[in-house]
Design an enzyme around this catalytic site. Structure first.
Site, short mmCIF file in Angstrom:
data_model
loop_
_atom_site.label_atom_id
_atom_site.label_comp_id
_atom_site.label_asym_id
_atom_site.label_seq_id
_atom_site.Cartn_x
_atom_site.Cartn_y
_atom_site.Cartn_z
N LYS A 195 5.47 42.74 34.87
CA LYS A 195 5.36 41.29 34.73
C LYS A 195 4.48 40.94 33.54
O LYS A 195 3.33 41.35 33.46
CB LYS A 195 4.79 40.66 36.00
CG LYS A 195 4.71 39.15 35.89
CD LYS A 195 4.61 38.46 37.22
CE LYS A 195 4.64 36.94 37.04
NZ LYS A 195 4.61 36.23 38.31
N GLY A 203 13.74 38.69 36.46
CA GLY A 203 13.57 37.32 36.92
C GLY A 203 12.48 36.61 36.16
O GLY A 203 11.71 37.23 35.42
N LYS A 204 12.43 35.30 36.38
CA LYS A 204 11.46 34.50 35.67
C LYS A 204 10.75 33.61 36.66
O LYS A 204 11.39 32.91 37.44
CB LYS A 204 12.21 33.64 34.64
CG LYS A 204 11.41 33.38 33.39
CD LYS A 204 12.31 32.77 32.33
CE LYS A 204 12.04 31.30 32.20
NZ LYS A 204 12.97 30.64 31.28
N GLY A 205 9.43 33.67 36.70
CA GLY A 205 8.67 32.84 37.62
C GLY A 205 7.96 31.73 36.87
O GLY A 205 8.15 31.57 35.67
N ALA A 206 7.14 31.00 37.61
CA ALA A 206 6.39 29.90 36.99
C ALA A 206 5.39 30.46 35.98
O ALA A 206 5.08 29.83 34.98
CB ALA A 206 5.69 29.10 38.06
N ASN A 207 4.90 31.67 36.25
CA ASN A 207 3.82 32.20 35.43
C ASN A 207 4.20 33.41 34.60
O ASN A 207 3.35 34.19 34.21
CB ASN A 207 2.64 32.59 36.31
CG ASN A 207 1.98 31.37 36.89
OD1 ASN A 207 1.84 30.38 36.20
ND2 ASN A 207 1.62 31.44 38.14
N ASP A 262 3.58 30.23 48.55
CA ASP A 262 4.87 29.82 47.98
C ASP A 262 6.02 30.62 48.59
O ASP A 262 6.69 31.38 47.91
CB ASP A 262 4.81 30.03 46.45
CG ASP A 262 5.90 29.25 45.73
OD1 ASP A 262 6.60 28.47 46.40
OD2 ASP A 262 6.05 29.43 44.53
#
Lengths: 245, 325
Positions: B55, B35-39, B148
């Protein structure tokens, strides 16, 4: 211990300046005075032109700040993100300087082992939460920005909501350019709450010139005026540039 | 100053690629992106200790903050509030010629929250939400607020499905300002309160997750946020059942997750008891308020009938009296 004040200019624009001094030079000037310049470029549907993009990045780079180009719709999230990021960046710069003093010339946070870095980061977080913050918001109201102004206003409310959740004090001021008479016009004086803006923003008229450089220069003097005024009262104001924490 | 080229290749590390830490020298073999997050981006990877999640991010500040949060959680004994932290290190990225920070955590295999509900049915919503509230209560007791909270940060794990909190990037110490949020789940966006990290901030997000789970989509704010949300609750059959709890969560009336858990549970119990026997024998304490209201309604109904009967009797007596004369 009295903590210093972080000072930022937040420039919201949608393109190129076409009048007066080079805004990149004015941003460098701001940095010299310990003021960070952040820039948000607002897009419509189409993409921004190359020179506009270069200017936006240039201003933020020489102003020691953060820049981001977004569609009007994402403005709210971006405004608070950019402000936050710039705060952390500045605070980290201060911490790095301190580290250099303690550990020798070329040590930055990245050179610490991850375990130690965590502890330093906690200090940065703590400072970011409690430090006093002054943000001067400079909004481009020339021609093409007119349709985006309601979104800008919303984004600014949102910014005030985010920052006022912090423990530290905030002061906001809002300027627009071009102004009715000069290059820049003050529409909201230093206040902890941006909500006061609702009464002043609709009065705006959009003109043709985009004097980004002169607007930045004048914004600087406004910080200065405030500083001298306040130092008359408090006398021993400390700023991050001088302060040893 | 988002460096897109750097971000892009960080997201596209080929499977089989091996990352070696600069400080601890552990190596991790990339299997696939998770997955890809904001950071940053999360990969599934193989390590000598088994499967792990790695990560990576070019934002060392954000990574360090997250590691700090995960470290605090690993101190909490017995409860899994987030994935457990296994390693923190730097990796010299030969493409970007730059140091990239990463941390390694336990790999949690599970199913996406919304996908799970779509597959297994809406009755799971309230079950998973109750589990979530229990976890949040523990988190809040430790002095943290998740921040969040959204379906993407929830995972349903195991044969006996159990909800797990995933991304701790937004987790904030109580009393500070929320670090990271997503508009739809943010009470500030809906004009329902501040962005101060307090339990009621998370509970607002919980209510919005329930909305999201029923509508299976997010919607934008139009005009008065509170009224809009109220209408959306009334328009959905499942949400309507939990109206009272949802509205209280949205208005920030719950100071603790356990209060919301308690009241939500009461509605569920009340509902099931009603469908089962249709009797009011097993009253739960919290459901009492609602039932009292219904009783009062019933009382006024009886009163009304009695008045009509009395009136008719009176008329009849008058009629008889008239006839007799």
């Amino acid at each position: 211990m009295r903590k210093g004040t972080l000072k930022q200019i937040l420039l919201i624009t949608d393109g190129c300046s076409n009048h007066g001094e080079d805004p990149v030079a004015m941003a460098a000037l701001a940095r010299e005075q310990g003021i960070t310049v952040n820039v948000i470029g607002v897009l419509d549907k189409d993409t921004i032109d190359e020179s506009g993009l270069r200017e936006i990045e240039g201003i933020a780079m020489s102003g020691g700040g953060v820049s981001q180009v977004v569609y009007a719709k994402q403005l709210s999230q971006t405004v608070q993100m950019v402000t936050r990021k710039a705060m952390t960046q500045t605070l980290q710069g201060v911490i790095n300087r301190e580290l250099k003093q303690i550990l020798g010339s070329d040590v930055t946070m990245e050179d610490l082992p991850p375990e130690k870095r965590g502890e330093v980061m906690e200090v940065v977080d703590e400072l970011g939460e409690t430090v006093e913050l002054e943000v001067l918001i400079l909004v481009d109201t020339s021609g093409s920005m007119k349709t985006k102004l309601p979104t800008v206003k919303e984004a600014l409310f949102d910014l005030s909501l985010s920052l006022n959740a912090r423990i530290g004090d905030n002061h906001f001021a809002v300027f627009v350019f071009p102004g009715k008479r000069g290059d820049v016009e003050k529409i909201l004086d230093w206040t902890p709450k941006l909500e006061a803006l609702s009464t002043v923003f609709p009065k705006l008229t959009s003109g043709g010139l985009t004097p980004t450089g002169p607007a930045l220069r004048e914004a600087l003097t406004y910080f200065k005026k405030k500083r001298s005024l306040r130092s008359l009262i408090s006398g021993d104001e400390q700023y991050f540039e001088e302060s040893s924490m | 100053m988002m460096n897109n080229t750097l971000k892009n290749h960080l997201c596209k590390l080929p499977s089989g690629y091996v990352i070696v830490g600069k400080w601890h020298k552990h190596s991790y073999k990339i299997i696939k992106p998770l997955g890809k997050g904001a950071n940053g981006v999360v990969y599934l990877a193989e390590s000598p200790k088994g499967l792990v999640a790695v990560k990576l991010s070019d934002n060392s500040t954000a990574i360090t903050s997250e590691v700090n949060v995960l470290k605090h959680f690993s101190k909490v004994q017995g409860v899994a509030l987030g994935p457990s932290l296994l390693d923190v290190d730097d990796w010299f990225d030969p493409y970007g010629k730059k140091i990239v920070c990463f941390y390694v955590m336990e790999y949690i295999k599970g199913e996406d929250f919304l996908a799970f509900i779509q597959k297994r049915g809406k009755e799971w919503i309230v079950v998973l939400i109750l589990q979530l509230l229990s976890d949040l209560e523990k988190l809040h007791q430790e002095g943290w607020v998740f921040g969040d909270l959204k379906p993407e940060n929830l995972l349903v794990v195991g044969q006996a499905p159990k909800i797990r909190l995933l991304d701790v990037g937004g987790t904030t110490l109580k009393g500070r300002a929320i670090k990271e949020f997503t508009e739809f789940y943010d009470r500030g966006y809906w004009g329902m309160g501040s962005r101060k990290a307090e339990p009621s901030y998370d509970l607002f997000s919980v209510a919005m997750i329930m909305m999201n789970a029923c509508y299976l989509k997010r919607f934008e704010k139009k005009g008065n946020g509170r009224e809009q949300l109220m209408k959306m609750i009334d328009a959905d059959e499942t949400l309507r059942k939990y109206r009272k709890v949802l509205m209280r969560a949205i208005a920030g009336k719950y100071d603790h997750a356990r209060e919301m858990h308690h009241e939500l549970m009461a509605v569920v119990m009340d509902e099931s008891s009603r469908t089962k026997t249709n009797s009011r024998a097993n009253q739960s304490r919290k459901g009492a308020v609602q039932q009292r209201y219904q009783k009062r309604k019933k009382h006024s109904g009886i009163l009304e009938t009695a008045l009509i009967v009395m009136f008719l009797l009176f008329m009849y007596v008058m009629y008889l009296y008239g006839e007799l004369l």
